[in-house]
Design a protein around this motif. Structure first.
Motif, short mmCIF file in Angstrom:
data_model
loop_
_atom_site.label_atom_id
_atom_site.label_comp_id
_atom_site.label_asym_id
_atom_site.label_seq_id
_atom_site.Cartn_x
_atom_site.Cartn_y
_atom_site.Cartn_z
N SER A 206 0.85 -1.20 0.00
CA SER A 206 0.00 0.00 0.00
C SER A 206 0.88 1.24 0.00
O SER A 206 1.96 1.24 0.58
CB SER A 206 -0.85 0.04 1.27
N ALA A 207 0.36 2.30 -0.62
CA ALA A 207 1.03 3.60 -0.49
C ALA A 207 0.76 4.09 0.92
O ALA A 207 -0.29 3.81 1.49
CB ALA A 207 0.45 4.57 -1.50
N TYR A 208 1.71 4.81 1.49
CA TYR A 208 1.48 5.39 2.81
C TYR A 208 0.93 6.80 2.64
O TYR A 208 1.54 7.63 1.96
CB TYR A 208 2.79 5.43 3.61
N ILE A 209 -0.23 7.03 3.24
CA ILE A 209 -0.82 8.37 3.18
C ILE A 209 -0.97 8.86 4.61
O ILE A 209 -1.78 8.32 5.39
CB ILE A 209 -2.17 8.35 2.44
N GLU A 210 -0.14 9.84 4.96
CA GLU A 210 -0.10 10.33 6.34
C GLU A 210 -1.51 10.73 6.79
O GLU A 210 -2.24 11.40 6.05
CB GLU A 210 0.86 11.52 6.42
N GLY A 211 -1.86 10.31 8.00
CA GLY A 211 -3.17 10.67 8.53
C GLY A 211 -4.26 9.69 8.10
O GLY A 211 -5.38 9.74 8.62
N GLU A 212 -3.96 8.82 7.14
CA GLU A 212 -4.98 7.87 6.68
C GLU A 212 -4.68 6.43 7.08
O GLU A 212 -5.55 5.74 7.58
CB GLU A 212 -5.10 7.93 5.15
N ALA A 235 6.74 -1.84 1.67
CA ALA A 235 6.11 -0.61 1.17
C ALA A 235 6.63 0.62 1.92
O ALA A 235 7.53 1.32 1.42
CB ALA A 235 4.60 -0.74 1.27
N ARG A 236 6.08 0.88 3.09
CA ARG A 236 6.55 1.99 3.90
C ARG A 236 6.48 1.63 5.38
O ARG A 236 5.50 1.04 5.83
CB ARG A 236 5.70 3.25 3.66
N GLY A 237 7.50 2.03 6.13
CA GLY A 237 7.58 1.67 7.55
C GLY A 237 6.47 2.30 8.38
O GLY A 237 6.04 1.73 9.38
N GLU A 238 6.00 3.47 7.94
CA GLU A 238 4.97 4.16 8.71
C GLU A 238 3.68 3.35 8.77
O GLU A 238 2.80 3.62 9.57
CB GLU A 238 4.69 5.54 8.10
N LEU A 239 3.57 2.35 7.90
CA LEU A 239 2.36 1.50 7.90
C LEU A 239 2.38 0.51 9.06
O LEU A 239 1.38 -0.14 9.32
CB LEU A 239 2.26 0.73 6.58
N GLN A 240 3.53 0.35 9.73
CA GLN A 240 3.63 -0.71 10.73
C GLN A 240 3.86 -0.17 12.14
O GLN A 240 4.58 0.80 12.36
CB GLN A 240 4.73 -1.70 10.35
N ASP A 241 3.21 -0.86 13.11
CA ASP A 241 3.42 -0.58 14.52
C ASP A 241 4.42 -1.62 15.01
O ASP A 241 4.05 -2.79 15.24
CB ASP A 241 2.07 -0.68 15.25
#
Ligand code: COI
Length: 333
Positions: A206-212, A235-241
């Protein structure tokens, strides 16, 4: 036409020279763009970024003040660019969505297969401990009897789906956008949860979309997964906790986890740390300790001959298209 190109690794220099087909005046800068080196952009007409370059409002305002309106990136993802600031400042962003999707898809398959067949576990024993005994974890499932769930079925996800199908796996997918091409290959599920309940291997594109979709891979996500499933995020690290993933590994809920990305990876990737404690994120230290059930690679998905060449070539084409027509098909709005 002068372009400051950032994050140019030594092995990319020749490719930049070879694919500078419009003879632009290129400044090849090895470092990523940061707040500290932004002055290096002065005197150029455009910048060409790579992932993890810092294109925040402050840097974009400085670029604007030096007359730089073209902020192009040789990446698919654009989460390193503050798009709100871009719109406010009237700057233009173009990206390279089509560069070799196989590069990232192949890495995802390789990481998933390595975990499934316990390759790091097995080779570590032979290489480091000269231990050739066969242990219980050296038995595994076969991928042809696995269901692979792909979240994000754009170019990369679809390519991975085809690769896994070639290995005999059943491939299911989830995406709000479902292209006709993807529908032909992937069996789409109505919800992400439906996919997670069925998949033995879950791969994120998935693309990472900040706030979404920040920390989309959270406790609920993992609890919904099948027991003993494998999770791969290229994809992007911000997608994972990270903490939710660590807890699930420690509780033996997840069989293994692999990531080519980390949340806030900038201060970690491309650096060499003397000691584990020096890695500037305690959750990443924990993940490292969980090797070989956790495999971490430093955002190398796009490091293939084909992808690197395409990233440069398509970026030059983006510039040329914009300069000659005032428009660019790969515009980001
Ligand atoms: C992308 O193209 O979005 C990537 O993740 C590649 C990387 C060089 C930032």
């Amino acid at each position: 036409f002068k372009v400051a190109c950032y994050g140019v690794r030594s092995n990319e220099v020749d490719i930049f020279k070879q694919y500078n087909k419009y003879n632009y005046d290129l400044t090849l800068i090895e470092d990523l763009l940061t707040e500290d080196n932004i002055e290096t952009a002065k005197g150029h007409d455009a910048v060409l970024l790579r992932g993890n370059c810092v294109a925040n409002r402050r840097n974009l305002e400085l670029l604007k003040s030096w007359g730089i309106d073209l902020v192009f990136t040789r990446t698919v993802g654009i989460n390193h660019i503050d798009m709100e600031a871009i719109r406010d400042l009237g700057q233009v962003v173009a990206r390279v969505p089509g560069y070799s999707p196989n590069a990232i898809a192949e890495l995802s398959v390789t990481l998933a297969m390595s975990l499934l067949r316990n390759v790091p576990y097995t080779t570590e024993a032979t290489a480091k401990e000269f231990d050739f005994r066969v242990k219980p974890r050296m038995f595994s499932r076969e991928v042809r009897n696995c269901t692979v769930g792909i979240i994000g079925c754009g170019r990369i996800g679809l390519t991975e789906a085809k690769l896994f199908q070639g290995l005999g796996a059943k491939v299911i997918g989830y995406d709000i956008y479902q292209s006709d091409a993807a529908k032909e290959v992937v069996e789409f599920k109505d919800s992400q949860d439906d996919l997670l309940k069925e998949a033995d291997i879950v791969s994120i594109h998935s693309a990472y979309i900040e706030g979404e979709n920040d920390q989309m891979i959270n406790q609920h996500f993992i609890e919904t997964m099948k027991d003993d499933a494998i999770l791969v995020n290229t994809a992007r690290g911000e997608l994972q906790d990270n903490q939710a993933i660590i807890d699930a590994l420690k509780a033996d809920k997840l069989y293994g986890f692999a990531a080519d990305v980390l949340p806030n990876e900038g201060p970690i990737f491309f650096h060499n740390f003397d000691r584990l404690e020096d890695v500037p994120d305690e959750t990443v230290q924990e993940l490292i300790k969980l090797y070989p059930r956790v495999l971490l690679t430093p955002h190398v998905g796009s490091n293939t001959d084909e992808a690197v060449k395409n990233m440069v070539e398509y970026s030059m084409d983006n510039f040329e298209e914009y300069l000659t027509s005032g428009k660019v098909a790969n515009l980001v709005e």
